[in-house]
Design an enzyme around this catalytic site. Sequence first.
Site, short mmCIF file in Angstrom:
data_model
loop_
_atom_site.label_atom_id
_atom_site.label_comp_id
_atom_site.label_asym_id
_atom_site.label_seq_id
_atom_site.Cartn_x
_atom_site.Cartn_y
_atom_site.Cartn_z
N HIS A 93 26.90 67.02 30.78
CA HIS A 93 25.88 67.88 30.15
C HIS A 93 25.77 67.58 28.66
CE1 HIS A 93 25.27 70.47 33.68
NE2 HIS A 93 26.46 69.99 33.99
N GLU A 95 51.06 65.09 5.49
CA GLU A 95 50.55 66.24 6.25
C GLU A 95 51.69 67.01 6.89
OE1 GLU A 95 49.57 63.09 6.50
OE2 GLU A 95 47.39 62.93 6.76
N GLY A 147 55.09 54.68 16.57
CA GLY A 147 54.68 56.09 16.63
C GLY A 147 53.83 56.40 17.86
N ARG A 148 52.79 55.59 18.09
CA ARG A 148 51.87 55.91 19.19
C ARG A 148 52.44 55.57 20.57
NH1 ARG A 148 50.33 52.20 15.77
NH2 ARG A 148 49.89 50.06 16.38
N LYS A 198 45.33 56.38 2.56
CA LYS A 198 46.42 57.24 2.09
C LYS A 198 46.65 57.03 0.61
CE LYS A 198 49.51 56.85 6.08
NZ LYS A 198 50.84 56.37 6.44
N GLU A 213 44.28 52.04 17.24
CA GLU A 213 45.24 51.73 16.17
C GLU A 213 46.00 50.44 16.51
OE1 GLU A 213 47.02 55.00 13.52
OE2 GLU A 213 48.70 54.40 14.76
N LYS A 258 58.70 60.39 12.35
CA LYS A 258 59.58 59.22 12.35
C LYS A 258 60.10 58.94 10.94
CE LYS A 258 59.19 54.33 13.58
NZ LYS A 258 58.33 53.32 14.19
C1 G6Q Z 1 51.41 55.51 15.17
C2 G6Q Z 1 51.24 55.58 13.75
C3 G6Q Z 1 50.97 56.95 13.19
C4 G6Q Z 1 52.21 57.80 13.00
C5 G6Q Z 1 51.86 58.98 12.12
C6 G6Q Z 1 53.02 59.91 11.90
O1 G6Q Z 1 51.70 54.52 15.76
O2 G6Q Z 1 52.29 54.95 13.14
O3 G6Q Z 1 50.03 57.68 13.93
O4 G6Q Z 1 52.72 58.21 14.23
O5 G6Q Z 1 51.40 58.50 10.88
O6 G6Q Z 1 54.07 59.26 11.31
P1 G6Q Z 1 55.47 59.93 11.21
O7 G6Q Z 1 56.01 60.15 12.58
O8 G6Q Z 1 56.33 59.00 10.40
O9 G6Q Z 1 55.27 61.25 10.51
#
Ligand code: G6Q
Length: 547
Positions: A385, A214, A268-269, A513, A354, A208
């Site tokens: 198990h 990463e 994002g989630r 972070k 989250e 996003k």
């Molecule tokens: C979700 C969070 C988080 C996000 C990641 C990736 O709700 O905001 O998990 O999706 O940090 O972020 P980017 O899509 O910006 O790389």
Amino acid sequence: MKVVDPTQGKAWKNLESLAQQVAPKIELSAFRDDAKRARSYQKTSKDLLFNYARNLVDDRILDALLELAEESSLRSGIEALFNGEKINGTENRAVLHTALRRSDRSGVLLDGMDVLPDVHEVLDRMKAFSTALLDGSHTGFSGKPITDVVNIGIGGSDLGPLMAYEALKEFGPGRIKAHYVSNVDGIHLHRCLAELDPETTLFIVASKTFTTQETMSNARAAREWFLQAAEASGVQRHFVAISTNLEAVAEFGISEELTFGFWNWVGGRYSMWSAIGLSLCCSLGYDVFEQMLRGAEHTDEHFRSSEPSENIPVLMALIGIWYNNFLGWSSHAILPYDQRLHRFPAYLQQADMESNGKYVDRTGKKIGHQSGPIIWGEPGTNGQHAFYQLLHQGTKNTSCDFIAGARSRHPYDEQQEILLANFFAQPQALMNGLDEKEVRVNMQREGIETDKMEQLLPHRIFEGNRPSNVFFYKELTPFVLGQLVAMYEHKIFCQGWIWNIFSFDQWGVELGKKVAKGILSEMKEHAPGAASDAVTQELLRHWERWK
Ligand code: G6Q
């Protein structure tokens, strides 16, 4: 937005007293043969059934929970969500993932602008692009068809599509495989690329913000790997971006034509319904993705229009609140008896923890009540198990969701029956337990000597009274998966709303972070300093020697 401290209302007090007076007297095994309860504590939404009869609740408790929802103006909260009110208060954003799965092409206004035409424009482009990949008209730089797509993303830009791909693989034509690389641990990318051919691999950089450390580090490494085999111009055929940050995408070298946007009103989630789902379209086909959207839309309609007492996400949320806030339970397990849902617990871990792992209310005050529970789980029967011992006889209280389908997509009927027998058995065993009398009879039958019997007796008794919900469906189709995911999304929303917290920001991930950034620059300088505490400095000294 009405801000309510839920603990100050009548319903909360009433629930506290029900937890003291009534809950300890509920003996679930008394309902063992109660067909009326089994049927009345059950709701269906198309081919998805939710049964909540095995919970430590009765009508009085459920009514008090519904009263709590009413006092928290949950209905107006639901409308605020669907109407695009800026309910993400700390980021001043609307939360409109429901708009991503609206089949109408117009009619959802945000700041006076209709968002649906843009949503459908991106969906149309996703359809065209994924169709071109699957029918071979978009080839790699050497003219060969694409056989593999690698989604590079993390968190919300990874967990949803990965979970859905694992769940729905059998619905795709099988011509293009999807891979998911998320971890900045280089072994993740390395193992993935080791199996792939740059001529036939397409990378989807899903971020996003397009600044996530990463993802950007993995995307740069993937581009270098690709450029060992291809000319720079090949990047324009092999790299796709999904982002809201179009400037950064262009800087990376990805063409506008292969850039798919989304919007800051998609968390994002909650984003797998947006262009973040592109890897699903490319591997499973656009129709499968669309069916998933339709399933989620079906749940949206159910959630928006059903009375709270008939509303599955509302009931899931309220029952969760009962355990979390009134019985003091902090753990909730997701137990899918469907191997295809093996990433579903991990997906929900993020969606729930989250969203609702917060200790500050919407006015900025520290809350005096519990918020989100610990979410965990693994598919049955593997979990049986491993950790079910604790579920049956441990000292921790965990509420559970058991999830399964009547049919699956494999030819092994015997396995499916065994799987389902276990799915039916476990929640029943948790609820009814096994009392002393039954244990004695069993041991006598086994011919165990009297002395040994007395020694074993306490270990073989199951107190029972351990509650669970059940989700059962005909088959895990793309539609049903969409329905199911949206049920949990809305459950999480309802809980956050009642707890009076902001569910759609995630400030809690920022500190780590920031600290890592400081430590990384000290590592590069080989000079541990102010960013590293004493233990980190000790570890860094070892790292310098061992690396
Ligand atoms: C979700 C969070 C988080 C996000 C990641 C990736 O709700 O905001 O998990 O999706 O940090 O972020 P980017 O899509 O910006 O790389």
